[in-house]
Design a protein around this motif. Structure first.
Motif, PDB file in Angstrom:
ATOM      1  N   LEU A   2       7.071   3.098  13.592  1.00  0.00           N
ATOM      2  CA  LEU A   2       6.229   1.788  12.253  1.00  0.00           C
ATOM      3  C   LEU A   2       7.142   1.598  11.050  1.00  0.00           C
ATOM      4  O   LEU A   2       7.884   2.485  10.938  1.00  0.00           O
ATOM      5  CB  LEU A   2       4.949   2.562  11.777  1.00  0.00           C
ATOM      6  N   SER A   3       6.898   0.567  11.184  1.00  0.00           N
ATOM      7  CA  SER A   3       8.353   0.046   9.961  1.00  0.00           C
ATOM      8  C   SER A   3       7.367  -0.642   9.390  1.00  0.00           C
ATOM      9  O   SER A   3       8.626  -0.584   7.712  1.00  0.00           O
ATOM     10  CB  SER A   3       9.064  -0.785  10.846  1.00  0.00           C
ATOM     11  N   LYS A   4       6.388  -1.084   9.087  1.00  0.00           N
ATOM     12  CA  LYS A   4       5.613  -1.262   7.374  1.00  0.00           C
ATOM     13  C   LYS A   4       4.112  -1.584   8.004  1.00  0.00           C
ATOM     14  O   LYS A   4       3.793  -1.600   9.243  1.00  0.00           O
ATOM     15  CB  LYS A   4       6.279  -3.315   7.851  1.00  0.00           C
ATOM     16  N   ILE A   5       3.345  -1.239   6.641  1.00  0.00           N
ATOM     17  CA  ILE A   5       2.018  -1.625   6.766  1.00  0.00           C
ATOM     18  C   ILE A   5       1.818  -2.816   5.470  1.00  0.00           C
ATOM     19  O   ILE A   5       2.205  -2.859   4.181  1.00  0.00           O
ATOM     20  CB  ILE A   5       1.426  -0.092   6.528  1.00  0.00           C
ATOM     21  N   GLU A   6       0.751  -3.162   5.793  1.00  0.00           N
ATOM     22  CA  GLU A   6      -0.517  -4.345   4.626  1.00  0.00           C
ATOM     23  C   GLU A   6      -1.901  -3.498   4.756  1.00  0.00           C
ATOM     24  O   GLU A   6      -2.183  -3.370   5.957  1.00  0.00           O
ATOM     25  CB  GLU A   6       0.106  -5.518   4.918  1.00  0.00           C
ATOM     26  N   ILE A   7      -2.176  -3.143   3.936  1.00  0.00           N
ATOM     27  CA  ILE A   7      -3.498  -2.910   3.863  1.00  0.00           C
ATOM     28  C   ILE A   7      -4.112  -3.938   2.921  1.00  0.00           C
ATOM     29  O   ILE A   7      -3.963  -3.726   1.650  1.00  0.00           O
ATOM     30  CB  ILE A   7      -3.359  -1.248   3.232  1.00  0.00           C
ATOM     31  N   GLU A   8      -5.546  -4.956   3.080  1.00  0.00           N
ATOM     32  CA  GLU A   8      -6.653  -5.026   2.426  1.00  0.00           C
ATOM     33  C   GLU A   8      -7.985  -4.384   1.964  1.00  0.00           C
ATOM     34  O   GLU A   8      -8.560  -4.132   3.216  1.00  0.00           O
ATOM     35  CB  GLU A   8      -6.956  -6.534   2.515  1.00  0.00           C
ATOM     36  N   ARG A   9      -8.113  -4.134   1.126  1.00  0.00           N
ATOM     37  CA  ARG A   9      -9.565  -3.661   0.237  1.00  0.00           C
ATOM     38  C   ARG A   9     -10.571  -2.789   1.572  1.00  0.00           C
ATOM     39  O   ARG A   9     -11.196  -2.588   1.556  1.00  0.00           O
ATOM     40  CB  ARG A   9     -10.727  -5.295   1.023  1.00  0.00           C
ATOM     41  N   PHE A  10      -9.403  -1.154   1.502  1.00  0.00           N
ATOM     42  CA  PHE A  10     -10.538  -0.413   1.604  1.00  0.00           C
ATOM     43  C   PHE A  10     -10.108   0.249   0.796  1.00  0.00           C
ATOM     44  O   PHE A  10      -9.038   0.910  -0.133  1.00  0.00           O
ATOM     45  CB  PHE A  10      -8.954   0.051   2.701  1.00  0.00           C
ATOM     46  N   ARG A  11     -10.902   1.179   1.384  1.00  0.00           N
ATOM     47  CA  ARG A  11     -11.288   2.648  -0.101  1.00  0.00           C
ATOM     48  C   ARG A  11     -11.315   1.558  -1.404  1.00  0.00           C
ATOM     49  O   ARG A  11     -11.464   0.592  -2.007  1.00  0.00           O
ATOM     50  CB  ARG A  11     -10.838   3.588   0.150  1.00  0.00           C
ATOM     51  N   GLY A  12     -10.403   2.083  -2.589  1.00  0.00           N
ATOM     52  CA  GLY A  12      -9.676   1.586  -3.123  1.00  0.00           C
ATOM     53  C   GLY A  12      -8.254   0.925  -3.486  1.00  0.00           C
ATOM     54  O   GLY A  12      -8.220   0.931  -5.059  1.00  0.00           O
ATOM     55  N   ILE A  13      -7.834   0.628  -2.354  1.00  0.00           N
ATOM     56  CA  ILE A  13      -6.905  -0.335  -2.896  1.00  0.00           C
ATOM     57  C   ILE A  13      -7.555  -1.514  -2.177  1.00  0.00           C
ATOM     58  O   ILE A  13      -8.187  -2.040  -1.171  1.00  0.00           O
ATOM     59  CB  ILE A  13      -6.103  -0.131  -1.329  1.00  0.00           C
ATOM     60  N   LYS A  14      -6.714  -2.387  -3.780  1.00  0.00           N
ATOM     61  CA  LYS A  14      -7.240  -4.105  -2.849  1.00  0.00           C
ATOM     62  C   LYS A  14      -6.208  -4.413  -2.413  1.00  0.00           C
ATOM     63  O   LYS A  14      -6.359  -5.657  -1.029  1.00  0.00           O
ATOM     64  CB  LYS A  14      -7.526  -4.935  -4.681  1.00  0.00           C
ATOM     65  N   HIS A  15      -4.644  -3.760  -2.452  1.00  0.00           N
ATOM     66  CA  HIS A  15      -3.579  -4.847  -1.703  1.00  0.00           C
ATOM     67  C   HIS A  15      -3.026  -3.612  -2.314  1.00  0.00           C
ATOM     68  O   HIS A  15      -2.591  -3.683  -2.926  1.00  0.00           O
ATOM     69  CB  HIS A  15      -2.788  -6.128  -2.018  1.00  0.00           C
ATOM     70  N   THR A  16      -2.211  -3.317  -0.859  1.00  0.00           N
ATOM     71  CA  THR A  16      -0.391  -2.416  -0.801  1.00  0.00           C
ATOM     72  C   THR A  16       0.302  -3.552   0.637  1.00  0.00           C
ATOM     73  O   THR A  16      -0.178  -3.613   1.542  1.00  0.00           O
ATOM     74  CB  THR A  16      -0.925  -1.445  -0.564  1.00  0.00           C
ATOM     75  N   SER A  80     -19.206  -5.210   0.658  1.00  0.00           N
ATOM     76  CA  SER A  80     -18.803  -5.369   2.603  1.00  0.00           C
ATOM     77  C   SER A  80     -18.850  -6.592   3.238  1.00  0.00           C
ATOM     78  O   SER A  80     -18.497  -6.680   4.205  1.00  0.00           O
ATOM     79  CB  SER A  80     -19.631  -4.834   3.220  1.00  0.00           C
ATOM     80  N   SER A  81     -18.800  -7.553   1.883  1.00  0.00           N
ATOM     81  CA  SER A  81     -18.983  -8.763   2.420  1.00  0.00           C
ATOM     82  C   SER A  81     -17.233  -9.342   2.762  1.00  0.00           C
ATOM     83  O   SER A  81     -17.058 -10.575   3.868  1.00  0.00           O
ATOM     84  CB  SER A  81     -19.292  -9.708   1.187  1.00  0.00           C
ATOM     85  N   TYR A  82     -16.493  -8.950   2.379  1.00  0.00           N
ATOM     86  CA  TYR A  82     -15.187  -9.443   2.915  1.00  0.00           C
ATOM     87  C   TYR A  82     -14.454  -8.201   3.651  1.00  0.00           C
ATOM     88  O   TYR A  82     -14.389  -6.088   3.648  1.00  0.00           O
ATOM     89  CB  TYR A  82     -14.449  -9.079   1.940  1.00  0.00           C
ATOM     90  N   PRO A  83     -13.673  -8.422   4.803  1.00  0.00           N
ATOM     91  CA  PRO A  83     -13.611  -7.323   5.745  1.00  0.00           C
ATOM     92  C   PRO A  83     -12.740  -6.445   4.726  1.00  0.00           C
ATOM     93  O   PRO A  83     -11.882  -6.690   4.567  1.00  0.00           O
ATOM     94  CB  PRO A  83     -13.257  -7.698   7.184  1.00  0.00           C
ATOM     95  N   ILE A  84     -12.471  -4.870   5.801  1.00  0.00           N
ATOM     96  CA  ILE A  84     -11.366  -4.064   5.758  1.00  0.00           C
ATOM     97  C   ILE A  84      -9.692  -4.663   6.325  1.00  0.00           C
ATOM     98  O   ILE A  84     -10.403  -4.909   7.645  1.00  0.00           O
ATOM     99  CB  ILE A  84     -11.490  -2.602   5.845  1.00  0.00           C
ATOM    100  N   HIS A  85      -8.608  -5.198   5.906  1.00  0.00           N
ATOM    101  CA  HIS A  85      -7.698  -6.108   6.735  1.00  0.00           C
ATOM    102  C   HIS A  85      -6.354  -5.220   6.679  1.00  0.00           C
ATOM    103  O   HIS A  85      -6.172  -4.649   5.782  1.00  0.00           O
ATOM    104  CB  HIS A  85      -7.353  -7.361   6.553  1.00  0.00           C
ATOM    105  N   ILE A  86      -5.694  -4.627   8.266  1.00  0.00           N
ATOM    106  CA  ILE A  86      -5.101  -2.955   7.913  1.00  0.00           C
ATOM    107  C   ILE A  86      -4.466  -3.896   9.332  1.00  0.00           C
ATOM    108  O   ILE A  86      -4.174  -4.162   9.938  1.00  0.00           O
ATOM    109  CB  ILE A  86      -5.327  -1.603   8.735  1.00  0.00           C
ATOM    110  N   ARG A  87      -2.425  -4.592   9.179  1.00  0.00           N
ATOM    111  CA  ARG A  87      -1.708  -4.443  10.119  1.00  0.00           C
ATOM    112  C   ARG A  87      -0.252  -3.675   9.921  1.00  0.00           C
ATOM    113  O   ARG A  87      -0.075  -3.069   8.336  1.00  0.00           O
ATOM    114  CB  ARG A  87      -1.150  -5.805   9.472  1.00  0.00           C
ATOM    115  N   VAL A  88       0.248  -3.338  10.838  1.00  0.00           N
ATOM    116  CA  VAL A  88       1.304  -2.283  10.758  1.00  0.00           C
ATOM    117  C   VAL A  88       1.991  -2.760  11.725  1.00  0.00           C
ATOM    118  O   VAL A  88       1.535  -3.746  12.981  1.00  0.00           O
ATOM    119  CB  VAL A  88       0.939  -0.581  11.009  1.00  0.00           C
ATOM    120  N   GLU A  89       3.452  -3.031  11.859  1.00  0.00           N
ATOM    121  CA  GLU A  89       4.542  -3.119  12.990  1.00  0.00           C
ATOM    122  C   GLU A  89       5.430  -2.004  13.442  1.00  0.00           C
ATOM    123  O   GLU A  89       5.392  -0.603  12.314  1.00  0.00           O
ATOM    124  CB  GLU A  89       5.276  -4.608  12.236  1.00  0.00           C
TER     125      GLU A  89
END
Length: 344
Positions: A2-16, A80-89
């Protein structure tokens, strides 16, 4: 790897968004800054077709309830009206969206015997939907609960997808019993030295180990072999760590709070054993800590021979709930420690 990750709306993380991962990755920061949530996001992205993973990460935190209101806890601000979104490469692009759905009950009972009636009972079915893509190929899996019995669920998994990434998550409350099968595999493959070398950090007298009556028995030079439990929590965690590295050959191992159960004096040697084990098994490590001795141990273990394999990230949460990651090379981490800069 894995080289990178992007997270949106998971637990206390709005974005990273974090990039620059190497074979050995250390996340450091204060309690409740998002370290565990980051590892859990990596875990979810490693098992795209398995919606049970979201329940498992809650159980590892000691919370096993699965009512509709409990499932909302995984969403940022409980929305929960917006999905959790996780992207990795890695060699492929993995894109996961997790949604919460609720299906209202169409059939209404007018049974006059139902004398206990509440106004806020959740009716019908609810659960998670995993929408995921691998290199732009789309799949879907679901986990259904019935409000009448939230302790059981039905899993609907995509039949056209087979997971190729092997990943293990070791929580601070690790389960030693889960290591037993991996240990048996080591013995069968004559790789027991893998464990013996690590146990000698805890107890230098260790010579070998065997299994008898479903117990791991260790030879420390006494008249009889003794159960590994008698060597203490450090020995059991060492076995769990090295077994997980072995089982995750060509995969990913996630370790939350690595220093739990270990005396500060063994941290440098522990890191040396882990790094060498990861190299031999082509395993990528993601590790969290808020302990300065763990950080110093990694620096001392890797600075001369393995600095190009190690990346450290200091995690800070902004007032806007963004999770910021500041990348340290091993040399800059060493400079920060020597300058007594607060990095915990």
């Amino acid at each position: 790897m894995l080289s990178k990750i992007e997270i949106e709306r998971f637990r206390g993380i709005k974005h990273t968004f974090i990039e620059g991962f190497k074979q050995i990755n250390l996340f450091l920061g204060k309690n409740n800054c998002g370290k565990s949530s980051l590892l859990e996001s990596l875990f979810l992205a490693s098992g795209l077709s398995n919606p049970l993973l979201l329940i498992h990460v809650n159980i590892m935190r000691g919370y096993g309830k699965s009512r509709l209101k409990d499932l909302r806890l995984d969403f940022y601000n409980l929305d929960s009206s917006y999905p959790i979104h996780i992207r990795v490469e890695n060699e492929e692009k993995r894109d996961l969206k997790i949604s919460l759905f609720e299906q209202k009950q169409d059939n209404v009972s007018f049974n006059t015997d139902d004398t206990n009636i509440l106004s806020n009972v959740e009716e019908g079915k609810y659960g998670f939907k995993f929408d995921f893509e691998i290199n732009d190929r789309h799949f879907e899996s679901r986990l259904h609960f019935d409000s009448a019995n939230s302790t059981e669920a039905t899993r609907i998994v995509s039949k056209h997808y087979v997971e190729s990434l092997r990943c293990t998550y070791l929580s601070p409350k690790y389960d030693f019993s889960a290591s037993i099968q991996g240990l048996k595999n080591m013995l069968q493959n004559k790789d027991e030295r893998f464990i013996v070398e690590g146990l000698r950090l805890i107890e230098p007298r260790v010579k070998d180990f065997i299994f008898a009556d479903k117990e791991m028995l260790v030879d420390v030079g006494l008249a009889k072999r003794i159960p590994v439990n008698m060597l203490g929590d450090g020995a059991r965690k060492m076995v769990s760590l090295l077994t997980a590295v072995y089982d995750c050959k060509d995969g990913v191992l996630l370790v939350d709070e690595i220093s739990n159960g270990f005396h500060y004096s063994v941290m440098c040697s522990l890191w040396k054993v882990l790094i060498n084990a990861a190299i031999r098994n082509h395993t990528q490590l993601f590790v969290t800590t808020h302990d300065i001795d763990s950080i110093k141990g990694l620096r001392d273990a890797a600075l001369e021979d393995y600095s190009d394999l190690v990346a450290a990230f200091k995690l800070l949460k902004t007032p806007e709930e963004e999770l910021k990651a500041y990348h340290y090379s091993l040399e800059s981490l060493d400079y920060s420690i020597n300058q007594e800069i607060e990095i915990r």
